[in-house]
Scaffold this active site. Sequence first.
Site, PDB file in Angstrom:
ATOM      1  N   ARG A 251     -64.188 -72.048  -6.497  1.00 36.71           N
ATOM      2  CA  ARG A 251     -63.284 -71.989  -7.660  1.00 36.71           C
ATOM      3  C   ARG A 251     -63.782 -72.895  -8.777  1.00 36.71           C
ATOM      4  O   ARG A 251     -64.307 -73.981  -8.517  1.00 36.71           O
ATOM      5  CB  ARG A 251     -61.871 -72.420  -7.245  1.00 36.71           C
ATOM      6  CG  ARG A 251     -61.138 -71.387  -6.440  1.00 36.71           C
ATOM      7  CD  ARG A 251     -59.806 -71.906  -5.957  1.00 36.71           C
ATOM      8  NE  ARG A 251     -59.812 -72.125  -4.531  1.00 36.71           N
ATOM      9  CZ  ARG A 251     -58.893 -72.815  -3.858  1.00 36.71           C
ATOM     10  NH1 ARG A 251     -57.885 -73.366  -4.501  1.00 36.71           N
ATOM     11  NH2 ARG A 251     -58.972 -72.975  -2.560  1.00 36.71           N
TER      12      ARG A 251
ATOM     13  N   ARG B 183     -47.151 -73.360   6.839  1.00 34.73           N
ATOM     14  CA  ARG B 183     -47.577 -73.866   5.541  1.00 34.73           C
ATOM     15  C   ARG B 183     -47.364 -72.741   4.539  1.00 34.73           C
ATOM     16  O   ARG B 183     -47.883 -71.637   4.719  1.00 34.73           O
ATOM     17  CB  ARG B 183     -49.055 -74.257   5.593  1.00 34.73           C
ATOM     18  CG  ARG B 183     -49.549 -74.793   4.288  1.00 34.73           C
ATOM     19  CD  ARG B 183     -51.003 -75.188   4.394  1.00 34.73           C
ATOM     20  NE  ARG B 183     -51.481 -75.714   3.141  1.00 34.73           N
ATOM     21  CZ  ARG B 183     -52.745 -76.034   2.909  1.00 34.73           C
ATOM     22  NH1 ARG B 183     -53.642 -75.893   3.861  1.00 34.73           N
ATOM     23  NH2 ARG B 183     -53.113 -76.509   1.744  1.00 34.73           N
TER      24      ARG B 183
ATOM     25  N   GLU C 179     -52.451 -81.848   8.135  1.00 32.62           N
ATOM     26  CA  GLU C 179     -51.358 -81.039   7.586  1.00 32.62           C
ATOM     27  C   GLU C 179     -50.482 -80.457   8.694  1.00 32.62           C
ATOM     28  O   GLU C 179     -49.271 -80.337   8.538  1.00 32.62           O
ATOM     29  CB  GLU C 179     -51.939 -79.935   6.695  1.00 32.62           C
ATOM     30  CG  GLU C 179     -52.534 -80.521   5.413  1.00 32.62           C
ATOM     31  CD  GLU C 179     -53.701 -79.728   4.860  1.00 32.62           C
ATOM     32  OE1 GLU C 179     -54.598 -79.356   5.649  1.00 32.62           O
ATOM     33  OE2 GLU C 179     -53.732 -79.489   3.643  1.00 32.62           O
TER      34      GLU C 179
ATOM     35  N   ASN D 178     -50.921 -71.812   9.627  1.00 27.47           N
ATOM     36  CA  ASN D 178     -51.403 -71.807   8.247  1.00 27.47           C
ATOM     37  C   ASN D 178     -52.137 -70.487   8.042  1.00 27.47           C
ATOM     38  O   ASN D 178     -53.276 -70.331   8.477  1.00 27.47           O
ATOM     39  CB  ASN D 178     -52.333 -73.009   8.041  1.00 27.47           C
ATOM     40  CG  ASN D 178     -52.887 -73.083   6.622  1.00 27.47           C
ATOM     41  OD1 ASN D 178     -52.622 -72.208   5.797  1.00 27.47           O
ATOM     42  ND2 ASN D 178     -53.653 -74.114   6.349  1.00 27.47           N
TER      43      ASN D 178
ATOM     44  N   HIS E 230     -51.717 -78.827  -2.287  1.00 30.06           N
ATOM     45  CA  HIS E 230     -52.190 -79.747  -1.233  1.00 30.06           C
ATOM     46  C   HIS E 230     -51.132 -80.780  -0.854  1.00 30.06           C
ATOM     47  O   HIS E 230     -51.445 -81.878  -0.389  1.00 30.06           O
ATOM     48  CB  HIS E 230     -53.487 -80.489  -1.657  1.00 30.06           C
ATOM     49  CG  HIS E 230     -54.693 -79.617  -1.630  1.00 30.06           C
ATOM     50  ND1 HIS E 230     -55.679 -79.670  -2.592  1.00 30.06           N
ATOM     51  CD2 HIS E 230     -55.095 -78.679  -0.743  1.00 30.06           C
ATOM     52  CE1 HIS E 230     -56.617 -78.782  -2.313  1.00 30.06           C
ATOM     53  NE2 HIS E 230     -56.292 -78.169  -1.199  1.00 30.06           N
TER      54      HIS E 230
END
Length: 405
Positions: A247, A99, A386, A18, A187
């Site tokens: 964010r 990813r 993940e 990732n 996600h």
Amino acid sequence: MNRPTNRPTGHDVILALNAGSSSLKFVVFAAQDGDSALAEGLVDRIGSDAASIRLRDGAGADLPVAEGRPADHAAALQLALDSLSAALPDARVVAVGHRVVHGGTTFRGPVIVDEPVMAQIEALRPFAPLHQPHNIAGIRAAMAAFPGVPQIACFDTAFHRTHPWVNDTFALPSSFYDEGVRRYGFHGLSYDYITSELHRIAPLIAAGRVVIAHLGNGASMCAVQNGRSVASTMGFTALDGLPMGTRSGQLDPGVVLYLMDQRGMTTAEVRRLLYEKSGLLGLSGGLSNDMRTLESAATPEAQQAIDYFVFRIQRELGAMAAAMGGIDALVFCGGIGENSRLIRARVCERTEWMGLEIDHGRNDRNETIISSDVSRGHVMVIPTNEGLVIARAARDLLNLGGSTT
Ligand code: ADP
């Protein structure tokens, strides 16, 4: 770590990567089966003098690492491989999974990377300029480090390609939709994992109307009906929806026009404001983007940041439930969702009207099911994974056998 030969061994592994802007997360899984990682690590602050690496074994114990100050993703991967060589000396990498944040409308599932696929991933750069280039750098680095080894791309947007049109579009002239200005959602690897795990441990719940709240540094929520994503809080970019570490989350687009027209801010300045200076960090008066710090701080600004975070989760929970005509279960995951008893308890202060009531003892003990016995719906905590979704994709696409999916 070893490059492959034609000789099959019992030490074949899948490397899941990732690649972020200045970080490279890596996880190693046995090639054939097994849900537990053999090792996992992180190269952080790539390109700076403060670059560092950590490596852990499958049980989470720290392992010794190689020395290095990697300047780019290729050097970071080499540092990771040098460190892994000592930890897993006989391991032979037979696949590398990646990813990739954006799969556009093209990729509805994981794929084996070849040059045409690489060109399509490259073409999606403009849709995710802050993420896609780093994902691409990770793939290129792995191709160079492991020539001939299959590279698998797993897209964060793919899980959401089942959205109905009304949840996929903005109310702009339709030509914008046609050119790809859509609500992609992100996600997806996390939602994919939680959905599969729910299916394994509670198939009846998995067949119902589930809202998954992935609350980490990045945060979003997803409405999953009978295993399929029908709505998500993130939209065209990973900036929409919930407030995050740095964010802003959802914003009236008029604010951006004001900042540019009246304040004279450049695109770069607005981008920096919305991606790096807002969210929990901005609301807490610059104190921190880290929920642990905010929870332990006694300042009114830290409290306000938490209040806004909780309120927006509650608000979006209503929206996600409405998209499915109701809700049967709420699942928390991500660093905050998996660990913060406070945030889970605060969110569920206002969910009784939708039939979700938590048991505070279960919540405090971090149990998997934290709803009370009288709650109509289930509230659950499921740690996301993940990396495992990437490893499973490689197993499935390459027929490595023994997949648990
Ligand atoms: P990323 O999106 O970078 O993968 P994570 O999923 O690791 O992020 O989540 C990081 C967030 O989780 C941080 O805000 C961190 O403070 C929060 N977190 C981790 N452990 C706890 C805890 N015990 N209590 C509250 N927040 C926590």
